[in-house]
Enzyme design. Structure first.
Site, PDB file in Angstrom:
ATOM      1  N   CYS A  47      37.888  37.786  53.185  1.00 13.55           N
ATOM      2  CA  CYS A  47      38.909  37.925  52.138  1.00 13.55           C
ATOM      3  C   CYS A  47      40.304  37.589  52.652  1.00 13.55           C
ATOM      4  O   CYS A  47      41.019  36.771  52.079  1.00 13.55           O
ATOM      5  CB  CYS A  47      38.854  39.353  51.597  1.00 13.55           C
ATOM      6  SG  CYS A  47      40.221  39.760  50.524  1.00 13.55           S
ATOM      7  N   CYS A  71      39.951  35.384  49.481  1.00 16.14           N
ATOM      8  CA  CYS A  71      40.839  35.793  48.376  1.00 16.14           C
ATOM      9  C   CYS A  71      42.324  35.514  48.654  1.00 16.14           C
ATOM     10  O   CYS A  71      43.030  34.968  47.798  1.00 16.14           O
ATOM     11  CB  CYS A  71      40.707  37.287  48.111  1.00 16.14           C
ATOM     12  SG  CYS A  71      39.110  38.004  48.475  1.00 16.14           S
ATOM     13  N   LYS A  75      43.392  31.789  49.270  1.00 17.48           N
ATOM     14  CA  LYS A  75      43.039  31.103  48.016  1.00 17.48           C
ATOM     15  C   LYS A  75      44.051  31.410  46.914  1.00 17.48           C
ATOM     16  O   LYS A  75      44.587  30.527  46.258  1.00 17.48           O
ATOM     17  CB  LYS A  75      41.622  31.525  47.625  1.00 17.48           C
ATOM     18  CG  LYS A  75      41.042  30.941  46.368  1.00 17.48           C
ATOM     19  CD  LYS A  75      41.435  31.638  45.101  1.00 17.48           C
ATOM     20  CE  LYS A  75      41.176  33.093  45.026  1.00 17.48           C
ATOM     21  NZ  LYS A  75      39.794  33.492  44.950  1.00 17.48           N
ATOM     22  N   TYR A  84      32.503  29.486  41.916  1.00 21.94           N
ATOM     23  CA  TYR A  84      33.803  30.087  42.246  1.00 21.94           C
ATOM     24  C   TYR A  84      34.607  29.233  43.252  1.00 21.94           C
ATOM     25  O   TYR A  84      35.696  28.777  42.961  1.00 21.94           O
ATOM     26  CB  TYR A  84      33.579  31.409  42.964  1.00 21.94           C
ATOM     27  CG  TYR A  84      33.458  32.696  42.206  1.00 21.94           C
ATOM     28  CD1 TYR A  84      34.578  33.432  41.866  1.00 21.94           C
ATOM     29  CD2 TYR A  84      32.216  33.238  41.917  1.00 21.94           C
ATOM     30  CE1 TYR A  84      34.453  34.687  41.263  1.00 21.94           C
ATOM     31  CE2 TYR A  84      32.093  34.486  41.307  1.00 21.94           C
ATOM     32  CZ  TYR A  84      33.214  35.205  40.990  1.00 21.94           C
ATOM     33  OH  TYR A  84      33.101  36.432  40.416  1.00 21.94           O
ATOM     34  N   GLU A 114      37.790  26.850  42.271  1.00 26.81           N
ATOM     35  CA  GLU A 114      39.103  27.386  42.661  1.00 26.81           C
ATOM     36  C   GLU A 114      39.808  26.431  43.629  1.00 26.81           C
ATOM     37  O   GLU A 114      40.990  26.124  43.458  1.00 26.81           O
ATOM     38  CB  GLU A 114      38.938  28.763  43.314  1.00 26.81           C
ATOM     39  CG  GLU A 114      38.507  29.830  42.328  1.00 26.81           C
ATOM     40  CD  GLU A 114      38.430  31.224  42.945  1.00 26.81           C
ATOM     41  OE1 GLU A 114      38.483  32.194  42.187  1.00 26.81           O
ATOM     42  OE2 GLU A 114      38.316  31.343  44.178  1.00 26.81           O
ATOM     43  N   HIS A 144      53.395  43.766  23.059  1.00 20.75           N
ATOM     44  CA  HIS A 144      53.807  42.488  22.502  1.00 20.75           C
ATOM     45  C   HIS A 144      55.094  42.014  23.169  1.00 20.75           C
ATOM     46  O   HIS A 144      55.959  42.837  23.452  1.00 20.75           O
ATOM     47  CB  HIS A 144      54.039  42.669  20.994  1.00 20.75           C
ATOM     48  CG  HIS A 144      54.375  41.399  20.291  1.00 20.75           C
ATOM     49  ND1 HIS A 144      53.482  40.358  20.182  1.00 20.75           N
ATOM     50  CD2 HIS A 144      55.517  41.000  19.681  1.00 20.75           C
ATOM     51  CE1 HIS A 144      54.062  39.373  19.514  1.00 20.75           C
ATOM     52  NE2 HIS A 144      55.291  39.728  19.201  1.00 20.75           N
ATOM     53  N   GLU A 187      47.268  41.345  24.648  1.00 22.96           N
ATOM     54  CA  GLU A 187      47.121  41.878  23.297  1.00 22.96           C
ATOM     55  C   GLU A 187      46.108  41.071  22.485  1.00 22.96           C
ATOM     56  O   GLU A 187      45.892  41.347  21.305  1.00 22.96           O
ATOM     57  CB  GLU A 187      48.472  41.937  22.567  1.00 22.96           C
ATOM     58  CG  GLU A 187      49.061  40.587  22.238  1.00 22.96           C
ATOM     59  CD  GLU A 187      50.372  40.683  21.464  1.00 22.96           C
ATOM     60  OE1 GLU A 187      50.472  41.508  20.553  1.00 22.96           O
ATOM     61  OE2 GLU A 187      51.294  39.904  21.775  1.00 22.96           O
TER      62      GLU A 187
END
Ligand code: FAD
Ligand code: NAP
Length: 629
Positions: free
Chosen positions: A185, A190, A193, A326, A330, A598, A603
C-alpha cells in the site's frame, strides 16, 4: 492434566464407550442439545461449544468408536454429550475449519486432530500449551510481513503486552526495484497510485481553471522526475514513521526474509545472507502478493509492473498496459492524465466482478479522454527494438476470438494481470499449513486461523477475501485483540466499500446488479439511478451526463439497499458514507428521509428514480433537479 473428552454421541449405541473404556463418563456431565433448525439453534449450539472450550483446560470432541480419538485419550476425565453429532461437526467446521474428530482444544486454543496433538506432544508444545507457559519460545507472536495487515496486528499485540517480532523483507523486482517498510500500500500501491492520480486530476483542473478566469501564459507541461521524487520522498517519510511506531510500541522489527523450518520455528535471512532462528508460540502470516508475469518471451526482461512504475527514473512515454482491472485501469488512467499516449489491452471485460454497467461507463469516459482500448487481445511476445530510458519495444498480440495477430510499438509495457500470493517460499509445508494449490491462497476460518491452530493469516493472501488495505488492517487488529485482549469481535468481510481510482472514479459497496439479479431474481430487486453533472463541471462545460449513480434494493426485505454504485469525482469520500449506511442496514425509504448536503455529488442519493427493466428510461439529472428546487 485434566483431559475432558467430549463425546458427541453420534456413534451407534452398540459402539458407545463403556464407563470402563472412558472412565471420566462417571463425571456425569451429560447435556442434551436442541436439534438445529434455525439460526437461533445454531447460535445456541455455537455458544455452548464456546462455553465448553472456554471453561475447560483440555477439551476433546470425539466419537466413541474412533481409534484416533482413543489415541489422544491420555487417560483423564471426560464427559459425554448425547446429541446429533453431525450438528457438532458442522459447527466445529465453521468454528475451527476442522470437521474430523478428535478435535482438540487446550487452554482455549484449537490444537487440531490426532496427528497435530501427537506432533505437539512430540515437539513439547503440547506441554507448553497445557502449562500456559510460552517462555520456552523467543516470542509470544511472530508476524511475517510488515505491510498493512502485519504492522496493524503486531502493534496491537504489543500494545496488549505481548512480546512481538515482525519481519519484513522486499524481494527486488526483475528490474531491481526495491523499497522500505510498510508493504504494498505505502510503497507500490494505494499511496503512490493516489498521488499520481491526483497529479493527473490537477492537469484537468488546470484546464478548467482558465474557464474560471485563471490566466497563465506559460505552456503547461508535466515533469515526471519532479513528481516521482516528491512522491517517493513522501513514501520515505512514511517508511521512517512506521519504524518509529514499531520501536515506540516495543515491536522488534527485523528486516529479513522469514520461512518456517518447524511449526514453531522460523529462519530469518537478512540482506547479507545471515541466517537467524526464532521461535514463537503463535504466528501471523501477512506476506501479501506480488505482480504476476505473463510467462511470454520478453516479459521479465523488458516489461515493468506496478512494483516498478511508481519509482521509475524516467517518464515511461508511449505505454501499453496489459490487463483490465483495478491496477491496469488506474495506472493507465493517470498516465493518460499526464498526457502520455496510453493503450490498454483487454483480454475479456473491464473490472471483472464489478457491476458491468458501471465498469463500461468508467471505460467509456477513459476512451473519451484519449485512452485507447485494444479489446479481446492477449500479448504473445515482447521484443526490444532499442534500449533506452525509455527504449522502444515491439509487442505481438493475438486475438482471443480469431487467429488474427497484431503488432505495436511502445516505449513501455506495463503488465497488470493480477497478483500472486507470497506463500510458496515460506516453508508452509514444514509448518503443515494448507494452501490452495491452484492460487497459493490460504484458507482460514472466520477467526483467520489456518488449519494449524497456532498459525493465523491475514490480508491479501487469504482465500476468497477482499484485497484491500483497510481490510488487512481491520483483520490484523481484531485478530490481535481476540488473541490477547479477550475480544470476540471478528472481521466483517461483507459490504466492504471500495473505490477504483480511474480518471472518473468508481466507488461501490455491496452487490453488482448482475450478482443481485442472480441471488434474488430480477423480479425481487429494484434499481434506482440517476445521472449527475457535478457543479464544478458545469462552468468548464465538461463531462455532462457522464457521472452516474445507482442503488440496488431488495424488494423482499423492505427495499433494503444491497448495492451502491457511484461514478464521479471524490468517489471514495462519497462511497464511504453509503458504506456506513449499508452497514446499518439502510433502506430506500431511509435514504429518501435523509436530507442531502447541497451542492454536492453525494446528494445524488436524493435524486434516484426507478430504473425500468434493463432500459434506462427515466434519468434524472441532479443539476436540473437542483435548479428546480
Ligand atoms: P502487503 O502490504 O503486500 O505486505 C506484505 C509484506 O510482507 C511486504 O512488505 C512483503 O515484502 C513482505 N513479505 C513477503 N514475504 C515475506 C517473508 N517471507 N518474510 C518477510 N517479509 C515478507 N488497496 C486499497 O485499499 N486502496 C487502494 O487504493 C489500493 N491501491 C492499490 C494499488 C496498487 C497498484 C496495488 C498493487 C494494490 C493496491 N491496493 C489498494 C491493495 C493493497 O495495497 C493491499 O490490499 C494491501 O497492501 C495488503 O496488505 P497485506 O498486509 O496483506 O500485504
Ligand atoms: P485482478 O483484479 O486480479 O485483475 C487481473 C486483470 O488482468 C483482469 O483484467 C484479467 O482479465 C487480466 N489478465 C489476467 N491474466 C491475463 C493474461 N494472461 N493476459 C491478459 N490479461 C490478463 O488484478 P489487479 O488489477 O492486479 O488487482 C489486484 C487486487 O489489488 C484487486 O483485487 C484489488 O483488491 C487490489 N487493488 C485495489 C485497488 C483499489 O482499492 N483502488 C487498486 C489496485 C489494486 P480477465 O478479466 O479476462 O481475467
Amino acid at each position: 492434566q485434566k483431559l475432558v473428552l467430549f463425546n458427541s454421541g453420534f456413534s451407534s449405541s452398540s459402539h458407545r464407550p463403556s464407563v470402563e473404556a472412558c472412565p471420566a463418563q462417571a463425571d456425569g456431565n451429560t447435556f442434551k442439545m436442541p436439534p438445529i433448525e434455525n439460526d437461533t439453534g445454531k447460535n445456541e449450539l455455537k455458544s455452548r461449544i464456546q462455553l465448553l472450550i472456554d471453561s475447560n483446560q483440555v477439551l476433546v470432541f470425539s466419537k466413541s468408536y474412533c481409534p484416533f480419538c482413543v489415541k489422544v485419550d491420555i487417560g483423564a476425565r471426560y464427559y459425554q454429550v448425547t446429541n446429533d453429532g453431525t450438528n457438532y461437526q458442522e459447527m466445529l467446521l465453521e468454528m475451527t475449519g476442522q470437521k474430523t474428530v478428535p478435535n482438540v482444544f487446550i487452554n482455549k486454543t484449537h490444537l487440531g486432530g490426532c496427528d497435530k496433538t501427537m506432533q505437539a506432544h512430540k515437539d513439547g508444545s503440547l506441554q507448553q500449551l497445557l502449562t500456559g507457559d510460552n517462555e520456552a519460545y523467543d516470542y509470544d507472536l511472530i508476524v511475517i510481513g510488515g505491510g498493512s495487515g502485519g504492522l496493524a496486528c503486531s502493534k496491537e499485540a504489543a500494545m496488549l503486552g505481548k512480546k512481538v517480532m515482525v519481519l519484513d523483507y522486499v524481494v527486488p523486482t526483475p528490474k531491481g526495484t526495491s523499497w522500505g517498510l510498510g508493504g504494498t500500500c505505502v510503497n507500490v500501491g494505494c499511496i503512490p497510485k493516489k498521488l499520481m492520480h491526483q497529479t493527473a486530476l490537477l492537469g484537468t483542473a488546470m484546464q478548467d481553471a482558465r474557464k474560471f478566469g485563471w490566466e497563465f501564459e506559460e505552456t503547461v507541461k508535466h515533469n515526471w522526475e519532479t513528481m516521482k521524487t516528491a512522491v517517493n520522498n513522501y513514501i520515505g517519510s512514511l517508511n521512517w514513521g512506521y519504524r518509529v511506531a514499531l520501536r515506540d510500541k516495543n515491536v522488534n522489527y527485523v528486516n529479513a526474509y522469514a520461512e518456517f523450518i518447524e511449526p514453531h520455528k522460523i529462519k530469518a535471512t537478512n540482506k547479507r545472507g545471515k541466517e537467524t532462528l526464532y521461535t514463537a508460540a503463535k504466528f501471523v502470516l501477512a506476506t501479501g502478493e506480488r505482480p504476476r508475469y505473463l510467462g511470454i518471451p520478453g516479459d521479465k526482461e523488458y516489461c515493468i509492473t506496478s512494483d516498478d512504475l511508481f519509482s521509475l527514473s524516467y517518464c515511461p512515454g508511449k505505454t501499453l498496459v496489459i490487463g483490465a482491472s483495478y491496477v491496469a485501469l488506474e495506472c493507465g488512467g493517470f498516465l493518460a492524465g499526464l498526457g502520455l499516449d496510453v493503450t490498454v489491452m483487454v483480454r475479456s471485460i473491464l473490472l471483472r466482478g464489478f457491476d458491468q454497467d458501471m465498469a463500461n461507463r468508467a471505460g467509456e469516459h477513459m476512451e473519451e479522454h484519449g485512452v485507447k482500448f485494444l479489446r479481446k487481445y492477449v500479448p504473445v511476445k515482447v521484443e526490444e527494438l532499442e534500449a533506452g530510458t525509455p527504449g522502444r519495444l515491439k509487442v505481438t498480440a493475438k486475438s482471443t476470438e480469431s487467429d488474427e495477430i497484431i503488432e505495436g510499438e511502445y516505449n513501455t509495457v506495463l503488465i497488470a494481470v493480477g497478483r500472486d500470493a507470497c506463500t510458496d517460499k515460506i516453508g508452509l509445508d514444514k509448518a503443515g499449513v494448507k494452501v490452495n494449490p491452484k492460487n497459493g491462497k490460504i484458507p482460514v476460518n472466520d477467526e483467520e486461523q489456518t488449519n494449524v491452530p497456532h498459525i493465523y493469516a491475514i490480508g491479501d493472501i487469504l482465500e476468497g477475501k477482499w484485497e484491500l488495505t483497510p481490510v488487512a488492517i481491520q483483520a490484523g487488529k481484531l485478530l490481535a485483540r481476540r488473541l490477547y485482549g479477550g475480544s470476540k469481535l471478528k472481521c466483517d468481510y461483507i459490504n466492504v466499500p471500495t473505490t477504483v481510482f480511474t480518471p472518473l472514479e468508481y466507488g461501490a459497496c455491496g452487490l453488482s446488479e448482475e450478482r443481485a439479479t442472480e441471488l434474488y431474481g430480477q423480479e425481487n430487486i429494484e434499481v434506482y439511478h440517476s445521472l449527475l453533472w457535478p457543479l464544478e463541471f458545469t462552468v468548464p462545460g465538461r463531462d455532462n451526463n457522464r457521472c452516474y449513480s445507482k442503488i440496488i434494493c431488495n424488494k423482499l426485505d423492505n427495499d433494503r439497499v444491497i448495492g451502491f454504485h457511484y461514478l464521479g469525482p471524490n468517489a471514495g469520500e462519497v462511497t464511504q458514507g453509503f458504506g456506513v449506511a449499508m452497514k446499518c442496514g439502510a433502506t430506500k425509504e431511509q435514504l429518501d428521509n435523509t436530507i442531502g448536503i447541497h451542492p454536492t455529488c453525494a446528494e445524488v442519493g436524493k435524486h434516484f428514480t426507478v430504473k425500468e427493466g434493463t432500459n434506462t428510461k427515466s434519468f434524472n439529472s441532479i443539476q436540473s433537479q437542483c435548479s428546480a428546487s
